[in-house]
Structures are given as C-alpha cells and as structure tokens.
Design a protein around this motif. Sequence first.
Motif, PDB file in Angstrom:
ATOM      1  N   GLU A   1      16.804  36.876 -24.898  1.00  0.00           N
ATOM      2  CA  GLU A   1      15.565  36.376 -25.502  1.00  0.00           C
ATOM      3  C   GLU A   1      15.073  37.405 -26.518  1.00  0.00           C
ATOM      4  O   GLU A   1      14.751  38.532 -26.165  1.00  0.00           O
TER       5      GLU A   1
ATOM      6  N   THR B   1      18.232  33.826 -29.089  1.00  0.00           N
ATOM      7  CA  THR B   1      17.392  32.623 -29.090  1.00  0.00           C
ATOM      8  C   THR B   1      16.569  32.457 -30.361  1.00  0.00           C
ATOM      9  O   THR B   1      16.070  31.372 -30.618  1.00  0.00           O
TER      10      THR B   1
ATOM     11  N   TYR C   1      15.561  26.677 -28.989  1.00  0.00           N
ATOM     12  CA  TYR C   1      16.436  26.341 -27.880  1.00  0.00           C
ATOM     13  C   TYR C   1      17.307  25.113 -28.146  1.00  0.00           C
ATOM     14  O   TYR C   1      18.471  25.096 -27.729  1.00  0.00           O
TER      15      TYR C   1
ATOM     16  N   SER D   1      21.375  25.134 -27.734  1.00  0.00           N
ATOM     17  CA  SER D   1      22.123  24.198 -26.898  1.00  0.00           C
ATOM     18  C   SER D   1      23.283  23.587 -27.665  1.00  0.00           C
ATOM     19  O   SER D   1      24.403  23.463 -27.153  1.00  0.00           O
TER      20      SER D   1
ATOM     21  N   TRP E   1      20.582  35.031 -18.162  1.00  0.00           N
ATOM     22  CA  TRP E   1      19.588  34.694 -19.181  1.00  0.00           C
ATOM     23  C   TRP E   1      18.394  35.614 -18.981  1.00  0.00           C
ATOM     24  O   TRP E   1      17.704  35.543 -17.962  1.00  0.00           O
TER      25      TRP E   1
ATOM     26  N   THR F   1      14.832  36.227 -19.898  1.00  0.00           N
ATOM     27  CA  THR F   1      13.701  35.520 -20.482  1.00  0.00           C
ATOM     28  C   THR F   1      12.561  35.508 -19.484  1.00  0.00           C
ATOM     29  O   THR F   1      12.714  35.925 -18.330  1.00  0.00           O
TER      30      THR F   1
ATOM     31  N   ASP G   1       7.263  28.076 -20.948  1.00  0.00           N
ATOM     32  CA  ASP G   1       7.931  26.836 -21.329  1.00  0.00           C
ATOM     33  C   ASP G   1       7.840  26.651 -22.842  1.00  0.00           C
ATOM     34  O   ASP G   1       6.785  26.863 -23.443  1.00  0.00           O
ATOM     35  N   TYR G   2       8.959  26.289 -23.455  1.00  0.00           N
ATOM     36  CA  TYR G   2       9.041  26.040 -24.890  1.00  0.00           C
ATOM     37  C   TYR G   2       9.842  24.759 -25.102  1.00  0.00           C
ATOM     38  O   TYR G   2      10.678  24.400 -24.263  1.00  0.00           O
TER      39      TYR G   2
ATOM     40  N   LYS H   1      13.655  24.266 -23.869  1.00  0.00           N
ATOM     41  CA  LYS H   1      14.098  25.314 -22.962  1.00  0.00           C
ATOM     42  C   LYS H   1      14.580  24.747 -21.638  1.00  0.00           C
ATOM     43  O   LYS H   1      15.642  25.158 -21.125  1.00  0.00           O
TER      44      LYS H   1
ATOM     45  N   ILE I   1       7.930  26.994 -17.008  1.00  0.00           N
ATOM     46  CA  ILE I   1       9.108  26.141 -17.002  1.00  0.00           C
ATOM     47  C   ILE I   1       9.564  25.870 -15.574  1.00  0.00           C
ATOM     48  O   ILE I   1       9.384  26.714 -14.684  1.00  0.00           O
TER      49      ILE I   1
ATOM     50  N   TRP J   1      12.766  25.564 -13.537  1.00  0.00           N
ATOM     51  CA  TRP J   1      14.198  25.836 -13.617  1.00  0.00           C
ATOM     52  C   TRP J   1      14.971  24.876 -12.708  1.00  0.00           C
ATOM     53  O   TRP J   1      14.413  24.332 -11.749  1.00  0.00           O
TER      54      TRP J   1
END
Length: 906
Positions: free
Chosen positions: A99, A134, A174, A178, A196, A198, A202-203, A206, A596, A598
């Motif tokens: 990140e 990122t 993000y 991807s 990862w 980070t 939340d974005y 993501k 976020i 996960w």
Amino acid sequence: MNLAAITFLYPAMLAAVLVLPIVWLIIRSAPHSPKQIVFPAARLLRGLRTNRRDMQRAPLWQTILRCLILIMLILAAARPVLNRNEFSQNDGAVLIIAENSWSSAANWPDYRAGLHEIINQARLDLRSIYLAQTAPEPAGATITRLPDIIGPVSAHQADRFIDRLHPRPWAPDYPQLSNLIADQQHMANSIGSILWLTDDLDYPGKAELANDLDALAPITILSPKRNSRIAIQSLVRNRTGLGITLTHDRGKLARDIILLARNDQGSVLLRHNVTLAATSDHTDTEILLPGDITNSIQSVGVEGMETAATVFQTGARWQQRKVGVIVSSGDSPVLLSDRYFFLDRAISPYADITYAPLGRLLEDKMDILVAAGPISGLGSQYAALERWVQDGGMLVRFAGDATTEIERDFLPVTLRLGNRDFGGSMSWEKPKHLLNFPDSSPFYGIQIPEEITINRQLLAEPDPDIVAKTWARLTDGTPLITSAPRNTGRVVLFHVTPWADWSNLPMSGLFVEIWQRLLPLASPSDRPEAELQTSLPPQSVLDGFGRAHQPDATILPLRAPLPVPNPRHPPGIYGENGQAVALNLGPFLDNLDSHIRWPGTTALRKITDYDQIDLAALCLLAALMLLVLDGAALIFVHHVSIRRSRRHNALTTILMAVMVGGTSAIMILAAMTGTASAVEIQAAALQPRLAYLKTDVAAIDRLSKSGLAGLTEILRRRSAADLAPADAIDPESDDLSFYPLIYWPLVDGQQPFSAYAQAQINRYLDSGGMILIDSRDQEAEPARLRRLLAGLEIPILDRAPGDHILFRSFYLLDHPYGRFASPLWLDARPDQRLDGVASVLFGGNDWASAWMLDEGRNSENRTDDISPRQREMAWRFGVNLVMYALTGSYKGDQVHLPAILERLAR
C-alpha cells in the motif's frame, strides 16, 4: 533472550545429535601422539627396562571442546532463526501488495518494517517474490496507470525495490490493480501466498480485489499497530479568525492532536490543541486570530502526522484584501446600509470592506476600489486614481441608476448611450439569462443557476477586442462583465447595478462566488500587463508526506474546476500571484471511519517490531572460533616437544600465523556488508572534510579538487575548522552521510543518476546534508536546475536575501562572491526539523576556480580574470558557507544583532 522465539527451518538435522555419544567414545579412546626421544648412546641403555606403551585417553576438556564444535555444526545445519515470522507456510512464490497511497504515509515506517520482514522470510525460505503497488503513476504524455508488477525477483532484488518505494499523495486504484493481476496468468499459477500490507480503510474496489485474490491464494493482511486516519477537510476565514473541519476515524477514546499553522518561510505561527471525539468522525474547531496573522498563514498541518491529507495549503485566495467602496462624503450610514446591502453581504466575509470618499481610500492604499455609477470626487483625484490603477490596483465599476450616465473614463470597453431594457412595458424582449462562463474567464467552472435573470444592462460597442475583454455574457451574446488590464492593474465593469433593480444577480449565491474569484486577482503582479491565466502551471507540489517540492515535467497545468488529486495534478500550489490556487487532498476525503469486510479465510496480523535473525551464521562462527581454540591448545600442549627441532619450530610458527591470519581474514570478510573500505569510512567519520561529486571530466574534477583544497587551507589559517583533505565521491557507490558539504559542479551532457544514486542523494538531503550546485556559467535559474536534476527531491528555491544567515556566519557579506557575480538560490522553505538550515544551494559563480590558492593554479586551471580583491571575497564566502554547514542557524541568534548593526554602521 527468549529461547521460545528460536525456530529451526530444518529440524530433522537435529537428529545428528544422536551420534554425539559415539564421537565422545572415539575421542576419549584415541591415544596421544608418540613421544619423540632422541636415540642415546648405547651406554645409556644399560640398566633400562622395557616399557610397554599403554593406550591413553584424550583429556576431558578436549573431548568437551570438540563435542561443542560438532553441536555448533549440527545447529547451523538445522538453520535456527530468531523471531521467526510465519507469514505463509505454503510453497510457491510470494505476492506482496504494498500500500503506497496517501493513507500509508502516516505509518510508513511500519510498512517498511513489514516489507523487510516478509523479504527476510522469503530469503530464508528460498522463495521468489512478486511486488505490486496500489497507487498509480504518470505514464506517457497525459495518462496514468499502475506500475507493472515486478517479479519474479530474488529477495536481494526486492530489497533494492523497497528502498525506492515511497507513498504517493493520491488515492489508490484497486480496480486497475485487480485487472493487472488478472492479466498475469503465469504469476497466478506460481504464487503460493499473498501478503497485503494495508489498513482496514474501505475504498472503491478494495473488497472486490480481496475476494478475487482469496480465490487465487491464501491472503494475509499485515496492518500497522497504530491505525489512525486524519485529514483536514476545510479551512475557512471568518471575522474572528479561522474555522477548521477535520475528518477522522472513530477511536475507542477521545484523543488530542496539535494543529500547526505556518507562514511562507515554514515558521510556526500557531499551535492549537484539538480534541477528537470518539463518537464522531468529524470535528470542527474555531481559532481566534488577528487578521494580519491569519493573512500570513500559508499552510495548516497536524503535528506528528506527516501526510498529504493532514496538510492544507491556503493559496492566494486565502489572503484578505482591503476593499474600498467609493461614496460621497455626505452619504448617511443608513443610506449606505440599504444601498450596498447585497454588495456588503458578498464581500465582507472574505475581505475588509470600507465605505469612504475616493481621496481617503487612495490614502489608505486599498487593494480594490468599487464604484456604483459615476465615480464621486473623480475630478480632483483623477491623476491619483490613474496612478493607483497603473501600479496594480483593481477598480470594479457597476452601472448606476436609470437616470445617470457613467463617465467614459476608467472603463474596459466603450459604452453605447442609454441602457438596454428587457421585459419592460415598452420592450418586446424577455429577461435574459447567462451563458456558461468562457474558458478565458476567471469565473470558468462556476455553475450558473437557471433563475438568474437580467432585466436591464449597459450595452457595449462591438469593438474588435470585445470578445477577449468579456468575462460573462448573456444568452444573446452581449457582455455582462467585462475587464481590461492597465499596466499591472485592472478595470472591471459589471453592466448591471449592485442592487436588485436591474437583475437578481446581486441577490444570488452566484454573486458571492464571482467575488470569491475576483478578490484574489487584486494581488500585485510583476508582469508587464495584468493578463489572466486560465491554465495554471504548477509552482510547488506535495509528496506523500506533505512536504513541498518543485514539480517535474509529468505534472500538468490546472484548470477549473479543481480535480481530485491524481498523478497529473498532485496536491500543491498552481498559478502565480493573485491567481495561485491551492489544490488540497483533504476536501476530497470523507468517511474515513469506513471499515472493509475481508473474506472469511483472510488472516489478519499486526506488523511487529521484531525482525527475523538467521542464527546459522552465528553458529558457524562459534564453531570456527572453537576450532581455532582447539588448534591453539594442541600447539601449546605439544610446544615443549616440538621446539627441540628448529625446523619443526619454524613450521609450527608458520602454521600458527597462517591459521590466525586466515581466521582473522575470514571473520573480517564475514563482518563486511559492502564494498566500501572500512579504513576510508572510519577516516571520513572521525575527521570532517569537504567533498565534491565526480563528473568523469578530468579537468573539472581537478578543478574541484584544487578549489576545495584551497578552501580547506583558508579555513585552517583563519578559523578553528581544521578539515581533512577533500574527497571525490560518487553517489552510485560511496556513502554521502559523512560529509557536511558537497560541491557539485554541473557539466554539459551530464548523464542522469540511477534510481539508487537518486535515493542516496535524497536520503543525504533529508538527513541534514548540504549540497552546493554550481552551474559555473552565471546561469543560475532554478528552472534550468529542474531540467538537469529530474528525479531528485530538490526543494523550492528562492533568491538568498541579503540578510541571510549565510552572509554573516563568519564574515559580514552581502553577496555570494565567486568568479562571477550571479545570485545564489537556496531553500525557500527550509525544513524546521533541520533547524531551518538550507539543504540545497544553487548558483553559477564557478566557486572552485575562485577558491584555488596560488600554488594550486597550474596552467590548465589558471583563471587570470579574477582580481585579488575578488578572490579574497570568494574565500570569505567559502568560509561563511562551511561555517553555515557546520553550525547551522547559530548566527541567527538575536544576541549578535546589536554588534552586527554597529559594525555595519561604521
């Protein structure tokens, strides 16, 4: 030491400990070497009895010592590791997602530590690495994209990449990441785990990326220990000071932060404590300040959190202008409050407004004058008003009432006689609306409400330049707002009145937005004409840590409306003088408390402070030392019998010397981590010395060496600074941290530095080093420096003022004397963390030629165009420069100011 923290990578090798009893028996049963006896004469054998040689056991200490050697070798084969980080136990390559968007800057040391921990584990496991970022970067002329995924690479190659990785002052991408991973099918088939680094913010895209990666390989999320997100969302002025709005994440408890307000020199003007409530993600605070201090604020930041989101720059629109409304001396306050109600409401929140006759306003040196209808008192003040406008003032005029005609002087366009009436009883035309503002207008980008209507206007003659002078027009194309420059000043005309009889424009919010754009244009300009720039070039931009630096060629000019910060338009200052606009990241950030979700199989871990340590090398080193000890003991025990033979004695001495010398060499080679000479590094660290950058041009390098040698000798003669001879250094291979001052001569055709060398120089400047860059040709413009040194983090440069500390650190000077007399440029905003000392100085005075002593000037380096007086002044500047590099802002102490003023007066 906690033994539980030691992990064996190959625990099966510990089974070799089972052979230790056998080794013990073998060593204990082995006899000593036969005793050597010189054969005597036969007569000495008389009476002797025959002795049978018995088997003797080895000494106990020798047995224990050799068993310890074997144990050390067994442990080394088992590869013990201290503080083993089991991020992943799957086979295959490792995909690291680093990140590096704006949110990573606050915890960047943690991210760097986590990256190195992962790489160390991959090095121990002999696994290859893929690296992905990122944050997008510029690509091509105008586009941006994510950097390509690097890999597969070794751990050593990954380490070099991590050293060049820095946070960016914009948002991550993000969805593009991807797509980039999906296109790497060969990577998807080879990776066994995904790590990862980070936080849980939340974005967009993501969570989708996490779900896609979860189907590819097991994911481990490494997050920093401190997960605090803060951004300055808005900064506004009011009548009592300023108001600040902060957006942040919710914490379990309320927490306190300190806001720092700085001026254009980076000095702290204000420290203000703010408490962030745990129950809200927004905090508003008011700060009471005098107007002059508020005007001086150039940026506001959060102490201890160096990110682009916690720095809010003000720009030219922040400074409050002095606006004077021209009225007759007999106008009553009641009349003024009724007549200029809408004008006052539009201007007063953003400027200091005064109602007075023209003469008094000119004496008070207003920035903007406003006149409705004819200018009262113009006859006696005509010349003074003309001079005021020519010197940079802005005169804003409005139409008067229907019965008065405004004079033709001080107008941007030629007006027709009479007024144009829409929608009246004698007119067939309906009220008109406004067209969108043209891109040449300072109001470009403002949304125009549909309810704005114009009933009457002053009509302009269709002159050839009427289009260029028009800032706003009606739907039929006739001008509504026109403007024309006068030298460095400007005249603006609203073709309607400032009250609501000709239009409803003064009653609308559009009128306020127009004045917000109009007020900053009153800043003085050094251009021949006060022309407008609708495309604002970058002046300074922020990096991911919120530090200002000069822009490079990848950053494009800015146009209204302000875009979301991105690689082509990072946060910073765009435009010049009154049109300077601040693009900040904070206003585009919201909902920093979103978390976020996960995937269920994702492993969540915190980045620790404990790095992995491979103990195998220590075990081998211990075994080697025990082996040397064992050999030395054997030599000592048998030395008495061996010394009888000179040949044997000499051979033993040679063997001991070879063993000790070879062991020492092995230990020294094992301790070295680079190719630099330890003797040279130690000498550079113990005795200060100057340095110059090698240019691979023999003549220039000899000139730099002679110049610094002369300056070093002058310092030894005239001051207490006894420096060692100057070094020639290369940032590609040498350590720069030992040198307080580096002289950098520029040469034509200079090759760009590698990424490693750029990182070396940037690290040197960031840690307090100082570089004097010499173009040697009197061309000392920072724009040229930016072209030559693209990629380096060169700060914003400004001309050194005559009262700078550099000019009084030892001698009292007023100019950076050298072979030439061009000015000196240095940091406009020195880092206060470095005591406000400039890190980069740039000029073109060929100082090395002027610093040489007579004995150092050979036929090749001779410079006969320097007079003795000029060379003496150059030496004095060199002494001041070195003293400034060694002592910093010591001479800035006000204690010395009276003595300096007294000497200057003489």
